[in-house]
Design an enzyme around this catalytic site. Structure first.
Site, PDB file in Angstrom:
ATOM      1  CE  LYS A 183     -55.374 -37.979  26.048  1.00  0.00           C
ATOM      2  NZ  LYS A 183     -55.466 -39.390  26.360  1.00  0.00           N
ATOM      3  CE  LYS A 241     -54.255 -37.551  33.731  1.00  0.00           C
ATOM      4  NZ  LYS A 241     -53.072 -38.229  34.155  1.00  0.00           N
ATOM      5  CB  THR A 275     -56.336 -39.088  30.244  1.00  0.00           C
ATOM      6  OG1 THR A 275     -55.645 -39.664  31.348  1.00  0.00           O
ATOM      7  CG2 THR A 275     -56.471 -37.587  30.457  1.00  0.00           C
TER       8      THR A 275
HETATM    9  P1  NAD Z   1     -51.082 -46.671  24.498  1.00  0.00           P
HETATM   10  O1  NAD Z   1     -51.231 -46.063  23.156  1.00  0.00           O
HETATM   11  O2  NAD Z   1     -49.782 -47.319  24.874  1.00  0.00           O
HETATM   12  O3  NAD Z   1     -52.235 -47.809  24.690  1.00  0.00           O
HETATM   13  C1  NAD Z   1     -53.526 -47.718  24.185  1.00  0.00           C
HETATM   14  C2  NAD Z   1     -53.915 -49.114  23.695  1.00  0.00           C
HETATM   15  O4  NAD Z   1     -55.281 -49.088  23.251  1.00  0.00           O
HETATM   16  C3  NAD Z   1     -53.076 -49.590  22.507  1.00  0.00           C
HETATM   17  O5  NAD Z   1     -52.474 -50.842  22.829  1.00  0.00           O
HETATM   18  C4  NAD Z   1     -54.089 -49.704  21.373  1.00  0.00           C
HETATM   19  O6  NAD Z   1     -53.817 -50.767  20.475  1.00  0.00           O
HETATM   20  C5  NAD Z   1     -55.370 -49.950  22.145  1.00  0.00           C
HETATM   21  N1  NAD Z   1     -56.591 -49.625  21.392  1.00  0.00           N
HETATM   22  C6  NAD Z   1     -56.890 -48.494  20.703  1.00  0.00           C
HETATM   23  N2  NAD Z   1     -58.132 -48.581  20.173  1.00  0.00           N
HETATM   24  C7  NAD Z   1     -58.610 -49.795  20.540  1.00  0.00           C
HETATM   25  C8  NAD Z   1     -59.835 -50.470  20.295  1.00  0.00           C
HETATM   26  N3  NAD Z   1     -60.809 -49.916  19.567  1.00  0.00           N
HETATM   27  N4  NAD Z   1     -59.994 -51.707  20.818  1.00  0.00           N
HETATM   28  C9  NAD Z   1     -59.012 -52.273  21.549  1.00  0.00           C
HETATM   29  N5  NAD Z   1     -57.838 -51.691  21.819  1.00  0.00           N
HETATM   30  C10 NAD Z   1     -57.639 -50.463  21.319  1.00  0.00           C
HETATM   31  O7  NAD Z   1     -51.486 -45.549  25.542  1.00  0.00           O
HETATM   32  P2  NAD Z   1     -51.139 -45.520  27.119  1.00  0.00           P
HETATM   33  O8  NAD Z   1     -49.853 -44.794  27.354  1.00  0.00           O
HETATM   34  O9  NAD Z   1     -51.342 -46.882  27.698  1.00  0.00           O
HETATM   35  O10 NAD Z   1     -52.298 -44.528  27.632  1.00  0.00           O
HETATM   36  C11 NAD Z   1     -53.641 -44.965  27.787  1.00  0.00           C
HETATM   37  C12 NAD Z   1     -54.429 -43.852  28.458  1.00  0.00           C
HETATM   38  O11 NAD Z   1     -53.853 -43.552  29.726  1.00  0.00           O
HETATM   39  C13 NAD Z   1     -54.439 -42.534  27.657  1.00  0.00           C
HETATM   40  O12 NAD Z   1     -55.712 -41.959  27.753  1.00  0.00           O
HETATM   41  C14 NAD Z   1     -53.375 -41.697  28.365  1.00  0.00           C
HETATM   42  O13 NAD Z   1     -53.606 -40.305  28.232  1.00  0.00           O
HETATM   43  C15 NAD Z   1     -53.550 -42.164  29.803  1.00  0.00           C
HETATM   44  N6  NAD Z   1     -52.375 -41.986  30.667  1.00  0.00           N
HETATM   45  C16 NAD Z   1     -51.134 -42.355  30.209  1.00  0.00           C
HETATM   46  C17 NAD Z   1     -50.021 -42.194  31.035  1.00  0.00           C
HETATM   47  C18 NAD Z   1     -48.644 -42.594  30.565  1.00  0.00           C
HETATM   48  O14 NAD Z   1     -47.663 -42.242  31.246  1.00  0.00           O
HETATM   49  N7  NAD Z   1     -48.507 -43.340  29.459  1.00  0.00           N
HETATM   50  C19 NAD Z   1     -50.180 -41.659  32.329  1.00  0.00           C
HETATM   51  C20 NAD Z   1     -51.459 -41.324  32.780  1.00  0.00           C
HETATM   52  C21 NAD Z   1     -52.547 -41.509  31.930  1.00  0.00           C
END
Ligand code: NAD
Length: 296
Positions: free
Chosen positions: A243, A168, A93
C-alpha cells in the site's frame, strides 16, 4: 480534553485507549461493533454515530484505512458537525494529494487541521511508542503535539500540509527498497557459499549496512530477534508495505520524480502479495527471492 476518535481498528484501538488512559474524555466511533466493544473496555465512551462523536469535540483524531475513507468522513461528518474550534488530526496513511485537499477544505471551513501519519506497528500503537510525522502550520503542530505525545514517543514537524504523508511514504519507499536489496544480498551470499551469519557480521559493520539488515534481518537466527524468527508472523504486513509503495509511486508520478528502485520494490511486493504473502511480515520477501516461498 474532549477528543472524538474515529477508526478504532488495529492501530486506532490502542491509540484511543492511550488517550483515555492519559485522562482525556474519548468519544469513540467505528463501523465495527467489535472495535467499539474494545474501545469501551479501554475507557472510551461509545458514540452512537460519527456525528455525535464530533459534536462537542475539542479535538478530532481519525485513523482510517485510506484516502477515500478520510475524505468521506471529514466531508460528510466532521466539517458539518464539529465545532470550528476543534483541532483536526488525521493519523491515517493516505495519498499526499487527498491529504492536501482535505486540509485545504478544512481551512476554508474555518478549522485547523494537520496530517500526522505514524511509523511503528500495532505494538507501538498499543504501547504508546509511535513516531508521528506532522504536516501543518506551526500553531496546528503545537496544539497537536500535546495529544500526540500521549500516543507516541517521537513527534516531528515535517512541514506544511501533506508533509507528514510525504515523509511517511518516502521513508517507507526507502525501507521497501533496502529490504528487497538486503534479501537479495543474503540469497546471493548463500549461493556463493558464504555463511549467513558471517555475511551479517561483515556487512553489518561495512558499507552495506542498513536498518533492514541490522534491526530487522530477514534471515532467521541472524541478528536481533525479528519476525523472521517467528515464521514471518506479526510485524509489518507485506500488504501494508505494498500500500505504502503504491502511494509513493502515485506521488512520484504526480511530482515528476524518477524512482526506479521504488518501482522495482512495488513490483516485487505486488508479486509476493499475489502469491499469498499479504499477511506475512514484509521481510518474508526473502522466501520468494530464494524460491522457497509456499503460500500459507
Ligand atoms: P484497520 O483496518 O485495522 O482499521 C481501520 C478502522 O477504520 C476499522 O476498524 C474500520 O471499521 C474503520 N472505518 C473504516 N471506515 C470508517 C468510517 N467511515 N467510519 C468509522 N470507522 C471506519 O487498519 P489499521 O491497521 O488500524 O490501519 C489504519 C491506518 O494506519 C491505515 O491508513 C494504515 O495504512 C496505517 N498504518 C497501519 C500500520 C499497521 O501496522 N497496521 C502501521 C502504520 C500505519
Amino acid at each position: 480534553m474532549r477528543v472524538a476518535f474515529i477508526g478504532l481498528g488495529n492501530m486506532g484501538g490502542g491509540m484511543a485507549a492511550n488517550l483515555a488512559k492519559a485522562g482525556h474524555e474519548v468519544a469513540a466511533f467505528d463501523l465495527s461493533q467489535a472495535a467499539l466493544d474494545r474501545a469501551k473496555a479501554n475507557g472510551c465512551t461509545i458514540a452512537a454515530s460519527a456525528e455525535a462523536a464530533v459534536a462537542n469535540a475539542e479535538a478530532v483524531v481519525t485513523m482510517l484505512p485510506a484516502g477515500k475513507h478520510v475524505a468521506e468522513v471529514y466531508r460528510s461528518t466532521v466539517f458539518p458537525n464539529a465545532p470550528k474550534s476543534a483541532l483536526l488530526i488525521d493519523c491515517s496513511t493516505i495519498d499526499v494529494a487527498t491529504a492536501k485537499s482535505v486540509e485545504a477544505e478544512a481551512k476554508a471551513s474555518g478549522f485547523v487541521m494537520v496530517d500526522a501519519p505514524v511509523s511503528g506497528g500495532i505494538a507501538a500503537a498499543d504501547g504508546g511508542t509511535l513516531t508521528f510525522m506532522v504536516g501543518g502550520s506551526d500553531d496546528g503542530f503545537a496544539r497537536a503535539k500535546a495529544l500526540l505525545d500521549k500516543m507516541g514517543k517521537t513527534v516531528i514537524h515535517a512541514g506544511d500540509a501533506g508533509a507528514g504523508q510525504a515523509a511517511k511514504i518516502c521513508n517507507n519507499m526507502l525501507l521497501g527498497a533496502t529490504m528487497a536489496a538486503t534479501c537479495e544480498a543474503f540469497v546471493l551470499a548463500e549461493k556463493l557459499g558464504l555463511d549467513a551469519q558471517t555475511f551479517y557480521d561483515i556487512s553489518s559493520k561495512a558499507s552495506g549496512q542498513s536498518w533492514s539488515m541490522t534491526s530487522y534481518c530477514p534471515v532467521p537466527g541472524v541478528g536481533p530477534e525479528t519476525p523472521a524468527d517467528r515464521n514471518y508472523d506479526g510485524g509489518f504486513a507485506a500488504a501494508l508495505m505494498l500500500k505504502d509503495l503504491k502511494l509513493a509511486m502515485e506521488a512520484a508520478k504526480e511530482a515528476g520524480a524518477y524512482t526506479p528502485m521504488g518501482g522495482e520494490a512495488e513490483e516485487l511486493y505486488q508479486r509476493f502479495v499475489d502469491r499469498g504473502g499479504a499477511g506475512k511480515d514484509f521481510s518474508a520477501l526473502i522466501k520468494m527471492i530464494d524460491d522457497s516461498w509456499v503460500a500459507p
